[in-house]
Write an enzyme that holds these catalytic residues in place. Structure first.
Site, PDB file in Angstrom:
ATOM      1  N   LYS A  22       0.828  -1.203   0.000  1.00  0.00           N
ATOM      2  CA  LYS A  22       0.000   0.000   0.000  1.00  0.00           C
ATOM      3  C   LYS A  22       0.863   1.254   0.000  1.00  0.00           C
ATOM      4  CE  LYS A  22      -1.701   1.480   4.149  1.00  0.00           C
ATOM      5  NZ  LYS A  22      -1.397   2.876   4.517  1.00  0.00           N
ATOM      6  N   ASN A  23       1.841   1.293   0.914  1.00  0.00           N
ATOM      7  CA  ASN A  23       2.599   2.539   1.086  1.00  0.00           C
ATOM      8  C   ASN A  23       3.621   2.791  -0.021  1.00  0.00           C
ATOM      9  OD1 ASN A  23       1.063   3.080   3.279  1.00  0.00           O
ATOM     10  ND2 ASN A  23       2.606   2.529   4.805  1.00  0.00           N
ATOM     11  N   CYS A 120      -4.977  12.382  13.596  1.00  0.00           N
ATOM     12  CA  CYS A 120      -5.653  11.102  13.372  1.00  0.00           C
ATOM     13  C   CYS A 120      -5.481  10.238  14.607  1.00  0.00           C
ATOM     14  CB  CYS A 120      -5.143  10.422  12.116  1.00  0.00           C
ATOM     15  SG  CYS A 120      -3.551   9.654  12.326  1.00  0.00           S
ATOM     16  N   ARG A 125       0.417  14.082  13.760  1.00  0.00           N
ATOM     17  CA  ARG A 125       0.896  13.919  12.383  1.00  0.00           C
ATOM     18  C   ARG A 125       0.886  15.203  11.557  1.00  0.00           C
ATOM     19  NH1 ARG A 125      -1.270   8.371   9.966  1.00  0.00           N
ATOM     20  NH2 ARG A 125       0.559   8.603   8.659  1.00  0.00           N
ATOM     21  N   ASP A 308       4.632   0.257  12.023  1.00  0.00           N
ATOM     22  CA  ASP A 308       3.436  -0.382  11.453  1.00  0.00           C
ATOM     23  C   ASP A 308       3.311  -1.858  11.838  1.00  0.00           C
ATOM     24  OD1 ASP A 308       2.769   2.008  10.326  1.00  0.00           O
ATOM     25  OD2 ASP A 308       3.494   1.531   8.317  1.00  0.00           O
ATOM     26  N   ARG A 400      -8.671  -0.833   4.673  1.00  0.00           N
ATOM     27  CA  ARG A 400      -7.873   0.246   4.077  1.00  0.00           C
ATOM     28  C   ARG A 400      -6.501  -0.271   3.653  1.00  0.00           C
ATOM     29  NH1 ARG A 400      -6.686   5.034   7.634  1.00  0.00           N
ATOM     30  NH2 ARG A 400      -5.302   5.225   5.868  1.00  0.00           N
TER      31      ARG A 400
HETATM   32  N1  EPU Z   1       6.434  14.451  11.171  1.00  0.00           N
HETATM   33  C1  EPU Z   1       6.458  15.776  11.505  1.00  0.00           C
HETATM   34  N2  EPU Z   1       6.243  16.690  10.514  1.00  0.00           N
HETATM   35  C2  EPU Z   1       6.003  16.322   9.227  1.00  0.00           C
HETATM   36  C3  EPU Z   1       5.985  14.957   8.890  1.00  0.00           C
HETATM   37  C4  EPU Z   1       6.199  14.029   9.891  1.00  0.00           C
HETATM   38  O1  EPU Z   1       6.673  16.148  12.650  1.00  0.00           O
HETATM   39  O2  EPU Z   1       5.828  17.210   8.375  1.00  0.00           O
HETATM   40  C5  EPU Z   1       6.665  13.428  12.208  1.00  0.00           C
HETATM   41  C6  EPU Z   1       5.434  12.551  12.462  1.00  0.00           C
HETATM   42  O3  EPU Z   1       4.518  13.140  13.349  1.00  0.00           O
HETATM   43  C7  EPU Z   1       6.066  11.300  12.997  1.00  0.00           C
HETATM   44  C8  EPU Z   1       7.382  11.212  12.225  1.00  0.00           C
HETATM   45  O4  EPU Z   1       7.620  12.524  11.726  1.00  0.00           O
HETATM   46  O5  EPU Z   1       6.358  11.461  14.358  1.00  0.00           O
HETATM   47  C9  EPU Z   1       7.394  10.234  11.078  1.00  0.00           C
HETATM   48  O6  EPU Z   1       6.213  10.369  10.307  1.00  0.00           O
HETATM   49  P1  EPU Z   1       6.192  10.131   8.745  1.00  0.00           P
HETATM   50  O7  EPU Z   1       6.060  11.444   8.051  1.00  0.00           O
HETATM   51  O8  EPU Z   1       7.317   9.257   8.345  1.00  0.00           O
HETATM   52  O9  EPU Z   1       4.814   9.348   8.564  1.00  0.00           O
HETATM   53  P2  EPU Z   1       3.905   9.395   7.282  1.00  0.00           P
HETATM   54  O10 EPU Z   1       4.740   9.655   6.092  1.00  0.00           O
HETATM   55  O11 EPU Z   1       2.730  10.259   7.526  1.00  0.00           O
HETATM   56  C10 EPU Z   1       4.142   6.876   6.621  1.00  0.00           C
HETATM   57  C11 EPU Z   1       3.220   5.709   6.394  1.00  0.00           C
HETATM   58  C12 EPU Z   1       2.665   5.266   7.737  1.00  0.00           C
HETATM   59  C13 EPU Z   1       3.838   4.858   8.636  1.00  0.00           C
HETATM   60  C14 EPU Z   1       4.824   6.026   8.769  1.00  0.00           C
HETATM   61  C15 EPU Z   1       6.072   5.679   9.554  1.00  0.00           C
HETATM   62  C16 EPU Z   1       2.369   6.099   4.182  1.00  0.00           C
HETATM   63  C17 EPU Z   1       1.240   6.473   3.300  1.00  0.00           C
HETATM   64  N3  EPU Z   1       2.152   6.120   5.495  1.00  0.00           N
HETATM   65  O12 EPU Z   1       3.368   7.900   7.230  1.00  0.00           O
HETATM   66  O13 EPU Z   1       1.848   4.133   7.497  1.00  0.00           O
HETATM   67  O14 EPU Z   1       3.364   4.498   9.902  1.00  0.00           O
HETATM   68  O15 EPU Z   1       5.225   6.478   7.462  1.00  0.00           O
HETATM   69  O16 EPU Z   1       6.720   4.615   8.975  1.00  0.00           O
HETATM   70  O17 EPU Z   1       3.456   5.795   3.703  1.00  0.00           O
HETATM   71  C18 EPU Z   1       0.164   2.568   7.975  1.00  0.00           C
HETATM   72  O18 EPU Z   1       0.389   2.041   6.865  1.00  0.00           O
HETATM   73  O19 EPU Z   1      -0.554   2.007   8.843  1.00  0.00           O
HETATM   74  C19 EPU Z   1       0.742   3.868   8.283  1.00  0.00           C
HETATM   75  C20 EPU Z   1       0.277   4.651   9.250  1.00  0.00           C
END
Ligand code: EPU
Length: 421
Positions: A22-23, A120, A125, A308, A400
């Site tokens: 998915k990701n 969320c 996030r 995850d 999802r």
């Molecule tokens: N963060 C910030 N600011 C930002 C972006 C992130 O502070 O602008 C923080 C977040 O709050 C968190 C950390 O950085 O503490 C890492 O978050 P990240 O941005 O890596 O998460 P994401 O990109 O929103 C993706 C996956 C998630 C997975 C995380 C961590 C996708 C679509 N989603 O989320 O997947 O948990 O990386 O590996 O790729 C899932 O599949 O169940 C899922 C939640």
């Protein structure tokens, strides 16, 4: 309302095929917005999140056609007819990953209007890294009525440092940078295989990217990109979940179409816990013999243990001998499954970002509610291990991100059924 009824006590036997990730699929589909033309994706998982992104792409004027293949789906996208640059609240609200259209829309259109995702179930996030990165590349940003409005005649390359590695942040800025003027460097970038998969797709399209899979990614902007064909990589989180399903239910399962190298931390931890894993090229044979031992886990960005799989790991630690400590360092609120596991008889204490789990003799089925995607998988695993029926609601979360998880488990001999009441 749909519910899953899981009756524990049946061990798992046979072989199961892992679906596309998915990701990886989500950013790769968003990347079709970068240029007009026909793209073909194979091994696309049939998931609610994929359908939501396809709806968003269609809403932007793009043509998309999802047709089932032999064991997965083929998705054809023609992005020539892009006619809008706005991702509405309605769609972003359903799936945070919709933010992934921001980078490519800025690269192609020089403007984008995307609803802010909001918090969320697993944490606040924020998307500040995505926005600050675009500003450094010369975009002018405005927040209006819950939407971020971004504009730039052409983005310029920039040096961007992430305070912590962000998966979608790295993906969005990589997509924004591929056609920017000059060089962009992303420091402390995410190293997840899904980021690399997107980078490889962009390279096939003609982008100049170096350092994929390392913490420094550099991108030299090019003028033009071409559409391409892509195969989606296997879902390492689904593979890890099935390995843990064997740990929960017992038995022997061959997991096929997996990239074991993406699961090094998970394989190593599960071995320490006492699970037998025979790793081959693209297959892992999982066997459970005897009781599992408790282990400590700390979630970290890749190549660390993935957040995850934290909830699923907790489900199996509930029945391990001794005390385990699971520390969640990525998301501040990713312990919603604890209260539900306790309803099944688990002994878990949460202290700050750590959960302390004392293994119990057995779990007992009860009614539980899935609060997010990975929490729902955790409850399915706990149900496989529990005595009596576990009735799980909130299945929209499971659907999802897991392709037919209940059917795949039933094919392995689990007593699991979906009822509509
Ligand atoms: N963060 C910030 N600011 C930002 C972006 C992130 O502070 O602008 C923080 C977040 O709050 C968190 C950390 O950085 O503490 C890492 O978050 P990240 O941005 O890596 O998460 P994401 O990109 O929103 C993706 C996956 C998630 C997975 C995380 C961590 C996708 C679509 N989603 O989320 O997947 O948990 O990386 O590996 O790729 C899932 O599949 O169940 C899922 C939640």
């Amino acid at each position: 309302m749909e519910r899953l009824i899981v009756k524990g006590g049946s061990s798992l036997k046979g072989r199961t095929r892992i679906s596309g990730a998915k990701n990886a699929a989500l950013p790769m589909l968003a990347a079709t917005l970068l240029t007009g033309g026909e793209f073909t994706f194979t091994n696309v998982p049939m998931l609610h999140d994929v359908t939501t992104l396809v709806m968003l792409l269609k809403d932007l004027g793009v043509d998309a056609d999802l047709s089932p293949g032999s064991s997965s789906c083929v998705l054809r996208i023609d992005s020539s007819s892009l006619s809008k640059y706005e991702a509405s609240y309605e769609l972003v609200r359903q799936m945070r990953a919709s933010i992934l259209v921001l980078g490519p829309l800025m690269a192609r259109e020089g403007q984008a209007r995307v609803s802010l995702p909001g918090g969320c179930a697993i944490g606040a996030r924020p998307i500040d890294f995505h926005l600050k990165g675009l500003e450094l590349m010369g975009a002018k940003l405005k927040l209006e009525e819950g939407y971020v409005e971004a504009k730039a005649a052409r983005l310029n390359g920039a040096h961007i440092y992430f305070d912590v590695p962000s998966v979608t942040g790295t993906e969005n800025l990589m997509m924004a940078a591929v056609t920017a003027r000059g060089k962009t460097t992303l420091e402390n970038a995410a190293r997840e295989p899904e980021v690399t998969a997107l980078g490889n797709m962009l390279r096939k399209m003609g982008a100049k990217i170096k350092g994929l899979g390392t913490e420094t990614i550099s991108i030299e902007g090019v003028r033009y990109l071409n559409p391409t064909e892509c195969d989606i990589i296997p879902d390492r989180i689904e593979a890890g979940t099935f390995m843990m399903a064997v740990a929960a239910a017992g038995g022997k399962v061959l997991i096929e179409d997996v990239i074991p190298g993406h699961l090094d931390a998970v394989i190593s931890k599960l071995r320490v816990a006492g699970l037998h894993l025979d790793v081959d090229n693209d297959r892992i044979l999982v066997k459970k013999r005897g009781k599992l031992k408790s282990i400590d886990i700390k979630t970290l960005p890749y190549p660390g243990f993935p957040t995850d799989l934290q909830a699923q790991m907790m489900a199996i630690m509930c029945l391990a001998s001794g005390l385990s400590v699971i520390t969640e360092t990525i998301f501040e609120n990713r312990f919603m499954h604890v209260a539900e596991l306790r309803r099944l008889g688990a002994e878990i204490k949460v202290e700050g970002r750590s959960a302390i789990i004392r293994g119990v003799k057995g779990l007992k089925g009860a009614q539980v509610m899935a609060t997010d995607l990975r929490a729902s998988a955790c409850l399915v695993l706990a149900g496989l291990a529990a005595k009596g029926p576990t009735i799980i609601s909130g299945l929209q979360h499971l659907d999802r991100g897991y392709e037919a998880m209940d059917k795949k488990l039933a094919a392995l001999g689990a007593n699991i059924s979906r009822v509509n009441e």
